[in-house]
Scaffold this motif. Structure first.
Motif, PDB file in Angstrom:
ATOM      1  N   GLY A 299      -0.849   8.766   7.864  1.00 11.66           N
ATOM      2  CA  GLY A 299      -1.491   8.494   6.729  1.00 11.66           C
ATOM      3  C   GLY A 299      -3.050   8.690   7.118  1.00 11.66           C
ATOM      4  O   GLY A 299      -4.040   8.675   6.217  1.00 11.66           O
ATOM      5  N   GLY A 300      -3.384   8.827   8.496  1.00 15.11           N
ATOM      6  CA  GLY A 300      -4.769   8.790   8.898  1.00 15.11           C
ATOM      7  C   GLY A 300      -5.546   7.320   9.020  1.00 15.11           C
ATOM      8  O   GLY A 300      -6.724   7.350   8.750  1.00 15.11           O
ATOM      9  N   TYR A 301      -4.811   6.496   9.458  1.00 12.36           N
ATOM     10  CA  TYR A 301      -5.207   5.072   9.586  1.00 12.36           C
ATOM     11  C   TYR A 301      -4.991   4.710  10.891  1.00 12.36           C
ATOM     12  O   TYR A 301      -4.073   3.781  11.184  1.00 12.36           O
ATOM     13  CB  TYR A 301      -4.950   4.088   8.601  1.00 12.36           C
ATOM     14  CG  TYR A 301      -5.184   4.275   7.235  1.00 12.36           C
ATOM     15  CD1 TYR A 301      -6.410   4.063   6.414  1.00 12.36           C
ATOM     16  CD2 TYR A 301      -4.051   5.002   6.490  1.00 12.36           C
ATOM     17  CE1 TYR A 301      -6.422   4.253   5.199  1.00 12.36           C
ATOM     18  CE2 TYR A 301      -4.024   5.235   5.171  1.00 12.36           C
ATOM     19  CZ  TYR A 301      -5.530   5.001   4.382  1.00 12.36           C
ATOM     20  OH  TYR A 301      -5.974   5.347   3.270  1.00 12.36           O
ATOM     21  N   PRO A 302      -5.804   5.183  11.928  1.00 11.60           N
ATOM     22  CA  PRO A 302      -5.325   5.387  13.263  1.00 11.60           C
ATOM     23  C   PRO A 302      -5.610   3.653  14.002  1.00 11.60           C
ATOM     24  O   PRO A 302      -4.687   3.273  14.756  1.00 11.60           O
ATOM     25  CB  PRO A 302      -6.414   6.038  14.198  1.00 11.60           C
ATOM     26  CG  PRO A 302      -7.395   6.217  13.359  1.00 11.60           C
ATOM     27  CD  PRO A 302      -6.780   6.280  11.836  1.00 11.60           C
ATOM     28  N   GLU A 303      -6.572   2.942  13.165  1.00 11.17           N
ATOM     29  CA  GLU A 303      -6.903   1.663  13.864  1.00 11.17           C
ATOM     30  C   GLU A 303      -5.530   0.749  13.469  1.00 11.17           C
ATOM     31  O   GLU A 303      -5.296  -0.151  14.060  1.00 11.17           O
ATOM     32  CB  GLU A 303      -8.135   1.244  13.224  1.00 11.17           C
ATOM     33  CG  GLU A 303      -9.479   1.881  14.025  1.00 11.17           C
ATOM     34  CD  GLU A 303     -10.759   1.303  13.335  1.00 11.17           C
ATOM     35  OE1 GLU A 303     -10.671   0.470  12.666  1.00 11.17           O
ATOM     36  OE2 GLU A 303     -11.657   1.629  13.941  1.00 11.17           O
ATOM     37  N   LYS A 304      -5.273   0.829  12.117  1.00  6.46           N
ATOM     38  CA  LYS A 304      -4.153   0.091  11.565  1.00  6.46           C
ATOM     39  C   LYS A 304      -2.975   0.365  12.560  1.00  6.46           C
ATOM     40  O   LYS A 304      -2.053  -0.423  12.455  1.00  6.46           O
ATOM     41  CB  LYS A 304      -3.873   0.321  10.165  1.00  6.46           C
ATOM     42  CG  LYS A 304      -5.206  -0.197   9.184  1.00  6.46           C
ATOM     43  CD  LYS A 304      -5.083  -0.122   7.759  1.00  6.46           C
ATOM     44  CE  LYS A 304      -4.046  -1.148   7.145  1.00  6.46           C
ATOM     45  NZ  LYS A 304      -4.107  -1.303   5.783  1.00  6.46           N
ATOM     46  N   ALA A 305      -2.784   1.797  12.657  1.00  6.63           N
ATOM     47  CA  ALA A 305      -1.558   2.047  13.524  1.00  6.63           C
ATOM     48  C   ALA A 305      -1.508   1.159  14.537  1.00  6.63           C
ATOM     49  O   ALA A 305      -0.420   1.042  15.299  1.00  6.63           O
ATOM     50  CB  ALA A 305      -1.306   3.700  13.498  1.00  6.63           C
ATOM     51  N   VAL A 306      -2.465   1.466  15.453  1.00  7.66           N
ATOM     52  CA  VAL A 306      -2.675   0.728  16.808  1.00  7.66           C
ATOM     53  C   VAL A 306      -2.387  -0.782  16.741  1.00  7.66           C
ATOM     54  O   VAL A 306      -1.799  -1.297  17.367  1.00  7.66           O
ATOM     55  CB  VAL A 306      -3.983   1.123  17.463  1.00  7.66           C
ATOM     56  CG1 VAL A 306      -4.358   0.317  18.915  1.00  7.66           C
ATOM     57  CG2 VAL A 306      -4.175   2.431  17.741  1.00  7.66           C
ATOM     58  N   THR A 307      -2.649  -1.438  15.632  1.00  5.42           N
ATOM     59  CA  THR A 307      -2.717  -2.837  15.519  1.00  5.42           C
ATOM     60  C   THR A 307      -1.094  -2.953  15.416  1.00  5.42           C
ATOM     61  O   THR A 307      -0.817  -3.965  15.957  1.00  5.42           O
ATOM     62  CB  THR A 307      -3.412  -3.295  14.298  1.00  5.42           C
ATOM     63  OG1 THR A 307      -4.788  -3.131  14.274  1.00  5.42           O
ATOM     64  CG2 THR A 307      -3.086  -4.598  14.012  1.00  5.42           C
ATOM     65  N   GLU A 308      -0.364  -2.266  14.585  1.00  9.58           N
ATOM     66  CA  GLU A 308       1.002  -2.368  14.379  1.00  9.58           C
ATOM     67  C   GLU A 308       1.620  -2.214  15.820  1.00  9.58           C
ATOM     68  O   GLU A 308       2.730  -2.795  16.227  1.00  9.58           O
ATOM     69  CB  GLU A 308       1.335  -1.363  13.369  1.00  9.58           C
ATOM     70  CG  GLU A 308       1.056  -1.563  11.748  1.00  9.58           C
ATOM     71  CD  GLU A 308       1.420  -2.936  11.444  1.00  9.58           C
ATOM     72  OE1 GLU A 308       2.491  -3.836  11.866  1.00  9.58           O
ATOM     73  OE2 GLU A 308       0.855  -3.519  10.401  1.00  9.58           O
ATOM     74  N   ALA A 309       1.199  -1.269  16.530  1.00 13.09           N
ATOM     75  CA  ALA A 309       1.984  -0.738  17.803  1.00 13.09           C
ATOM     76  C   ALA A 309       1.554  -1.946  18.859  1.00 13.09           C
ATOM     77  O   ALA A 309       2.658  -2.609  19.370  1.00 13.09           O
ATOM     78  CB  ALA A 309       1.492   0.464  18.182  1.00 13.09           C
ATOM     79  N   ASP A 310       0.398  -2.681  18.899  1.00 10.20           N
ATOM     80  CA  ASP A 310       0.204  -3.855  19.518  1.00 10.20           C
ATOM     81  C   ASP A 310       0.837  -5.070  19.236  1.00 10.20           C
ATOM     82  O   ASP A 310       1.474  -5.781  20.000  1.00 10.20           O
ATOM     83  CB  ASP A 310      -1.444  -3.976  19.554  1.00 10.20           C
ATOM     84  CG  ASP A 310      -2.324  -3.200  20.265  1.00 10.20           C
ATOM     85  OD1 ASP A 310      -1.637  -2.550  21.036  1.00 10.20           O
ATOM     86  OD2 ASP A 310      -3.504  -2.980  19.823  1.00 10.20           O
ATOM     87  N   ALA A 311       1.231  -5.075  18.120  1.00  7.97           N
ATOM     88  CA  ALA A 311       2.125  -6.188  17.408  1.00  7.97           C
ATOM     89  C   ALA A 311       3.777  -6.277  18.040  1.00  7.97           C
ATOM     90  O   ALA A 311       3.830  -7.089  18.476  1.00  7.97           O
ATOM     91  CB  ALA A 311       2.013  -6.377  15.881  1.00  7.97           C
ATOM     92  N   LEU A 312       3.987  -4.891  18.123  1.00  7.27           N
ATOM     93  CA  LEU A 312       5.200  -4.495  18.633  1.00  7.27           C
ATOM     94  C   LEU A 312       5.215  -4.846  20.253  1.00  7.27           C
ATOM     95  O   LEU A 312       6.089  -5.491  20.746  1.00  7.27           O
ATOM     96  CB  LEU A 312       5.665  -3.204  18.565  1.00  7.27           C
ATOM     97  CG  LEU A 312       6.067  -2.847  17.132  1.00  7.27           C
ATOM     98  CD1 LEU A 312       6.078  -1.120  17.188  1.00  7.27           C
ATOM     99  CD2 LEU A 312       7.316  -3.212  16.871  1.00  7.27           C
ATOM    100  N   LEU A 313       4.254  -4.394  20.913  1.00  3.41           N
ATOM    101  CA  LEU A 313       4.059  -4.906  22.287  1.00  3.41           C
ATOM    102  C   LEU A 313       3.631  -6.085  22.730  1.00  3.41           C
ATOM    103  O   LEU A 313       4.405  -6.807  23.596  1.00  3.41           O
ATOM    104  CB  LEU A 313       2.720  -3.895  22.746  1.00  3.41           C
ATOM    105  CG  LEU A 313       3.229  -2.581  23.178  1.00  3.41           C
ATOM    106  CD1 LEU A 313       1.838  -1.559  23.532  1.00  3.41           C
ATOM    107  CD2 LEU A 313       3.906  -2.319  24.010  1.00  3.41           C
TER     108      LEU A 313
END
Length: 475
Positions: A299-313
């Protein structure tokens, strides 16, 4: 003396018209299985985690069916329809709509068990037998109808023709219904032998029955359908499956957790808007983070996407698929240098999974730093050796060869990619170009030769007027 051919001309024209009518009529009822055109059909979705889940959940079923697990594949197609099918060969195609509709991994196993019944019976090959039987009935009606019309009984002739087409349709539908019923029975046997509960199979048929009711289909029998009614399928299998020792066996919790992860990431990929609705930010589960990460990324929200990936990590810092996800977000967000260490660890922890390794190779190439190209080349060559069905890996390898000035191998990489993408014309031209610059009788030369011959044959099959440029030059 009258010319007999002139007398028969109207009859011949009529017969041709009737034959065309038959072709048009039967074309609309040919089973979808026989109509699948992989070149023009829905796209294949490839994901290491999904493919690993499919492989592991289907392995006991494939063994129970007496087939080689290394020869049978379960693949995912990007198509919202709730469907699965087998094509020629030993590949079961599950459409994304079906994966989204399945509530748990046991339901998906029930579907795969059914499709393996088709594989074992060779139904994708035998489908022509049903069409042949139907055509025989229709041809007989054509002859009788044409004779009646030639005798002046036009209305009677049309009645015969219509009755014959109905009979042909009934013959074909009966044939496919029999195939489906047999696949159901085979699937139940495979589930039993594998020690897997058949509850998922019955539950999924009940789900299909609800879909029939939803769309207002309340038929009492399946006479006019190519599949038995879901109610008929449940009735035929219920007693057998419920009496099986595995009926009450619980679903493997680890396998189910992986299924929910895969299902969530798929939703985030194919339907981002629906994903953020189904998995609101208040949901902090792994599937929810997965779905939102893909949804935000696309959807074009890279910062929010990285935040979700970091939550998984944060939940598991060394999960290769969480690492792959973050690396993909960084790479496709224009940060290849930041993606490299993440993808390097993902590759190592996934045992050099070819798709993840290809992404690492892509990140190295995307830096436009010549120092990274040797590592990228080594990684991509290993990747294509382990998985020769990824055109993107060949594309990246072609970039490296071109950068090195090795035009012949760049052309070979293009030939490999075009061959996988079904572009026979480009594959042939690129393979011929590669042959001019590669040492004869080497492995690369023989591979280019193989692609050239296969592509040339494909071009000739598609267009009988196709002439090889080399033949034209020799004339």
């Amino acid at each position: 003396m009258l010319d007999r051919r002139a007398m028969n001309a109207p009859f011949s024209r009529l017969l041709r018209l009737l034959m065309m009518a038959l072709m048009l009529a039967t074309a609309t009822v040919t089973p979808a299985l026989a109509q699948q055109d992989q070149d023009a059909g829905p796209s294949l979705l490839r994901d290491t985690e999904t493919e690993l889940l499919f492989k592991q959940m289907s392995r006991p079923l494939i063994v129970a069916a007496g087939m080689d697990p290394n020869s049978v594949k379960v693949a995912l197609l990007n198509d919202p329809e709730i469907n699965a099918f087998v094509s020629k060969g030993q590949t079961v195609y599950v459409q994304s709509g079906l994966l989204e509709a399945a509530d748990n991994v046991n339901q998906l196993q029930g579907v795969v068990a059914h499709e393996l019944g088709h594989v074992l019976a060779g139904d994708s090959i035998r489908s022509g037998q049903g069409e042949k039987q139907a055509t025989g009935v229709a041809l007989l009606s054509l002859v009788l109808a044409a004779a009646a019309m030639a005798a002046g009984a036009g209305e009677a002739g049309m009645g015969i023709l219509q009755a014959g087409q109905r009979a042909a349709l009934g013959e074909l539908l009966a044939f496919t219904r029999a195939q489906e019923a047999t696949a159901d029975a085979s699937g139940a046997i495979f589930l039993s032998k594998a020690g897997i509960s058949g509850k998922g199979m019955l539950d999924f048929f009940a789900k299909l029955q609800n879909e029939e009711y939803r769309y207002g289909y309340y038929a009492k029998d399946s006479f006019d359908r190519d599949h038995p009614l879901s109610s008929e399928r449940i009735q035929a299998l219920e007693q057998k499956l419920k009496s099986d020792p595995a009926w009450g066996k619980p679903i493997d919790p680890a396998l189910e957790a992986r299924f929910q992860r895969v299902k969530a990431k798929l939703l985030g990929f194919v339907n981002p808007k629906q994903a953020v609705i189904k998995y609101p930010e208040s949901d902090q589960s792994i599937p929810a983070h997965y779905a939102r990460a893909y949804a935000y990324h696309l959807g074009g929200y890279p910062e929010k996407a990285v935040t979700e990936a970091d939550a998984l990590l944060a939940k598991d810092p060394h999960d290769p698929f969480f690492l792959e996800l973050k690396g993909q977000i960084l790479l496709e967000g224009g940060k290849p240098k930041e993606a490299i260490p993440v993808l390097r660890e993902a590759t190592q922890r996934s045992n050099d999974a070819p798709l993840i390794a290809t992404m690492l190779g892509h990140a190295l190439v995307a830096t436009d730093d010549a120092k990274n190209f040797p590592e990228a080349k080594q990684i991509l060559k290993v990747a294509v050796n382990r998985d020769n069905e990824d055109p993107f890996a060949w594309y990246q390898l072609g970039i490296i060869y071109e950068h090195e000035g090795d035009e012949a191998r760049a052309a070979l990489a293009t030939a490999e990619r075009s061959n996988l993408e079904g572009n026979a014309k480009m594959a042939y031209a690129s393979a011929e170009m590669a042959l001019k610059g590669i040492t004869p009788n080497t492995p690369d030369y023989l591979r280019a030769q193989d692609i050239s011959m296969v592509s040339r044959a494909e071009l000739a099959k598609k267009d009988k007027k196709y002439r090889d440029p080399k033949e034209l030059r020799s004339e």
